[in-house]
Design a protein around this motif. Structure first.
Motif, PDB file in Angstrom:
ATOM      1  N   GLY A 285       0.811  -1.218   0.000  1.00  0.00           N
ATOM      2  CA  GLY A 285       0.000   0.000   0.000  1.00  0.00           C
ATOM      3  C   GLY A 285       0.841   1.263   0.000  1.00  0.00           C
ATOM      4  N   ALA A 286       1.959   1.246   0.726  1.00  0.00           N
ATOM      5  CA  ALA A 286       2.834   2.430   0.758  1.00  0.00           C
ATOM      6  C   ALA A 286       3.436   2.683  -0.620  1.00  0.00           C
ATOM      7  N   VAL A 287       3.975   1.641  -1.224  1.00  0.00           N
ATOM      8  CA  VAL A 287       4.548   1.793  -2.574  1.00  0.00           C
ATOM      9  C   VAL A 287       3.434   2.118  -3.567  1.00  0.00           C
ATOM     10  N   GLY A 288       2.333   1.394  -3.469  1.00  0.00           N
ATOM     11  CA  GLY A 288       1.214   1.631  -4.378  1.00  0.00           C
ATOM     12  C   GLY A 288       0.628   3.023  -4.223  1.00  0.00           C
ATOM     13  N   GLY A 289       0.512   3.501  -2.989  1.00  0.00           N
ATOM     14  CA  GLY A 289       0.000   4.844  -2.749  1.00  0.00           C
ATOM     15  C   GLY A 289       0.888   5.908  -3.386  1.00  0.00           C
ATOM     16  N   ALA A 290       2.185   5.732  -3.221  1.00  0.00           N
ATOM     17  CA  ALA A 290       3.119   6.659  -3.878  1.00  0.00           C
ATOM     18  C   ALA A 290       2.995   6.534  -5.391  1.00  0.00           C
ATOM     19  N   GLY A 291       2.808   5.310  -5.876  1.00  0.00           N
ATOM     20  CA  GLY A 291       2.634   5.091  -7.314  1.00  0.00           C
ATOM     21  C   GLY A 291       1.358   5.727  -7.842  1.00  0.00           C
ATOM     22  N   VAL A 292       0.289   5.720  -7.043  1.00  0.00           N
ATOM     23  CA  VAL A 292      -0.958   6.380  -7.440  1.00  0.00           C
ATOM     24  C   VAL A 292      -0.716   7.881  -7.589  1.00  0.00           C
ATOM     25  N   LEU A 293       0.007   8.462  -6.621  1.00  0.00           N
ATOM     26  CA  LEU A 293       0.319   9.892  -6.723  1.00  0.00           C
ATOM     27  C   LEU A 293       1.138  10.190  -7.977  1.00  0.00           C
ATOM     28  N   VAL A 294       2.160   9.371  -8.228  1.00  0.00           N
ATOM     29  CA  VAL A 294       2.968   9.537  -9.439  1.00  0.00           C
ATOM     30  C   VAL A 294       2.064   9.449 -10.671  1.00  0.00           C
ATOM     31  N   ASN A 295       1.208   8.443 -10.692  1.00  0.00           N
ATOM     32  CA  ASN A 295       0.309   8.213 -11.818  1.00  0.00           C
ATOM     33  C   ASN A 295      -0.598   9.422 -12.059  1.00  0.00           C
ATOM     34  N   LEU A 296      -1.244   9.909 -11.011  1.00  0.00           N
ATOM     35  CA  LEU A 296      -2.184  11.025 -11.164  1.00  0.00           C
ATOM     36  C   LEU A 296      -1.476  12.338 -11.501  1.00  0.00           C
ATOM     37  N   VAL A 297      -0.320  12.576 -10.894  1.00  0.00           N
ATOM     38  CA  VAL A 297       0.426  13.806 -11.204  1.00  0.00           C
ATOM     39  C   VAL A 297       0.886  13.796 -12.653  1.00  0.00           C
ATOM     40  N   VAL A 298       1.470  12.687 -13.088  1.00  0.00           N
ATOM     41  CA  VAL A 298       1.927  12.593 -14.484  1.00  0.00           C
ATOM     42  C   VAL A 298       0.724  12.685 -15.425  1.00  0.00           C
ATOM     43  N   PHE A 299      -0.376  12.013 -15.099  1.00  0.00           N
ATOM     44  CA  PHE A 299      -1.588  12.066 -15.918  1.00  0.00           C
ATOM     45  C   PHE A 299      -2.049  13.511 -16.114  1.00  0.00           C
ATOM     46  N   ASN A 300      -2.150  14.256 -15.024  1.00  0.00           N
ATOM     47  CA  ASN A 300      -2.622  15.632 -15.125  1.00  0.00           C
ATOM     48  C   ASN A 300      -1.623  16.549 -15.818  1.00  0.00           C
ATOM     49  N   LEU A 301      -0.336  16.328 -15.574  1.00  0.00           N
ATOM     50  CA  LEU A 301       0.682  17.121 -16.288  1.00  0.00           C
ATOM     51  C   LEU A 301       0.611  16.885 -17.793  1.00  0.00           C
ATOM     52  N   VAL A 302       0.577  15.620 -18.179  1.00  0.00           N
ATOM     53  CA  VAL A 302       0.527  15.296 -19.604  1.00  0.00           C
ATOM     54  C   VAL A 302      -0.791  15.785 -20.199  1.00  0.00           C
ATOM     55  N   ARG A 303      -1.866  15.588 -19.483  1.00  0.00           N
ATOM     56  CA  ARG A 303      -3.197  15.974 -19.979  1.00  0.00           C
ATOM     57  C   ARG A 303      -3.306  17.471 -20.217  1.00  0.00           C
ATOM     58  N   HIS A 304      -2.708  18.256 -19.331  1.00  0.00           N
ATOM     59  CA  HIS A 304      -2.882  19.710 -19.399  1.00  0.00           C
ATOM     60  C   HIS A 304      -1.740  20.447 -20.093  1.00  0.00           C
ATOM     61  N   THR A 305      -0.647  19.758 -20.380  1.00  0.00           N
ATOM     62  CA  THR A 305       0.479  20.450 -21.042  1.00  0.00           C
ATOM     63  C   THR A 305       0.744  19.938 -22.453  1.00  0.00           C
ATOM     64  N   THR A 306       0.022  18.916 -22.868  1.00  0.00           N
ATOM     65  CA  THR A 306       0.198  18.388 -24.226  1.00  0.00           C
ATOM     66  C   THR A 306      -1.164  18.278 -24.893  1.00  0.00           C
ATOM     67  N   GLU A 307      -1.144  17.914 -26.127  1.00  0.00           N
ATOM     68  CA  GLU A 307      -2.385  17.714 -26.884  1.00  0.00           C
ATOM     69  C   GLU A 307      -2.789  16.238 -26.948  1.00  0.00           C
ATOM     70  N   LEU A 308      -2.136  15.392 -26.160  1.00  0.00           N
ATOM     71  CA  LEU A 308      -2.478  13.964 -26.174  1.00  0.00           C
ATOM     72  C   LEU A 308      -3.915  13.751 -25.719  1.00  0.00           C
ATOM     73  N   PRO A 309      -4.626  12.841 -26.367  1.00  0.00           N
ATOM     74  CA  PRO A 309      -5.970  12.492 -25.892  1.00  0.00           C
ATOM     75  C   PRO A 309      -5.902  11.881 -24.492  1.00  0.00           C
ATOM     76  N   VAL A 310      -7.013  11.912 -23.789  1.00  0.00           N
ATOM     77  CA  VAL A 310      -7.057  11.527 -22.383  1.00  0.00           C
ATOM     78  C   VAL A 310      -6.532  10.109 -22.128  1.00  0.00           C
ATOM     79  N   VAL A 311      -6.894   9.147 -22.930  1.00  0.00           N
ATOM     80  CA  VAL A 311      -6.470   7.761 -22.673  1.00  0.00           C
ATOM     81  C   VAL A 311      -4.977   7.610 -22.943  1.00  0.00           C
ATOM     82  N   ARG A 312      -4.459   8.261 -23.952  1.00  0.00           N
ATOM     83  CA  ARG A 312      -3.008   8.200 -24.191  1.00  0.00           C
ATOM     84  C   ARG A 312      -2.244   8.843 -23.043  1.00  0.00           C
ATOM     85  N   ALA A 313      -2.751   9.943 -22.515  1.00  0.00           N
ATOM     86  CA  ALA A 313      -2.135  10.562 -21.335  1.00  0.00           C
ATOM     87  C   ALA A 313      -2.179   9.582 -20.161  1.00  0.00           C
ATOM     88  N   GLY A 314      -3.289   8.846 -20.045  1.00  0.00           N
ATOM     89  CA  GLY A 314      -3.403   7.836 -18.994  1.00  0.00           C
ATOM     90  C   GLY A 314      -2.395   6.718 -19.149  1.00  0.00           C
TER      91      GLY A 314
END
Length: 175
Positions: free
Chosen positions: A22-51
């Protein structure tokens, strides 16, 4: 050891594993969501590709955390096989995680930033259940008891602290 104490011991070990996962996974969730939102809002990639990009970054982060923290005591003899299995099961988790995001976005039309994050998070949660089961069952396998004892004995022999049951020094060593 009685049946109850053996059960308590197994439950304690499982709880410790779940907390570490859970500790590693929780940190991984944060990494996942931060990268998702950065890519989603700073590039033109469609939502699923950003995911998918975010999931791949999180998978790399999680492998390091799982191998060197959560499952550091597990069998390390077959690293290539371990990595291949980790990538395979992570890819299945990626499909689960981003498949939910895809369905919500393109089938249901839920495509606001909040909805994207809610379904990304939901996908991560469902994929995490699959990943926990598959990683502990197939990727980071526990050493069989015989191998664990042999490993411990060889470590003790190498460190020179092994004594015989009678208390006398082990063969070939002087007191």
């Amino acid at each position: 050891m009685s049946g109850r104490s053996a059960l308590r011991s197994r439950l304690r070990l499982l709880t410790r594993e779940i907390v570490k996962f859970g500790a590693v996974g929780g940190a991984g969730v944060l990494v996942n969501l931060v990268v998702f939102n950065l890519v989603r809002h700073t590039t033109e990639l469609p939502v699923v590709r950003a995911g998918i990009v975010a999931t791949v970054v999180a998978i790399l982060f999680n492998y390091i955390g799982f191998r060197y923290f959560t499952y550091r005591d597990r069998d390390k003899s077959g690293r290539t096989k371990e990595l291949v299995l980790f990538v395979f099961f992570s890819a299945v988790g990626l499909v689960i995680e981003n498949g939910i995001l895809y369905a919500a976005t393109y089938w249901c039309g839920w495509n606001t930033p909040l909805q994207n994050n809610v379904f990304k998070f939901l996908g991560i949660g469902i994929a995490t259940l699959f990943r926990f089961w598959s990683y502990r069952s197939w990727v980071f396998k526990a050493l069989p008891a015989k191998e664990a004892v042999e490993t411990a004995e060889s470590f003790l022999s190498a460190s020179g602290t092994e004594d015989t049951p009678s208390g006398a020094p082990a063969r070939g060593r002087r007191p």
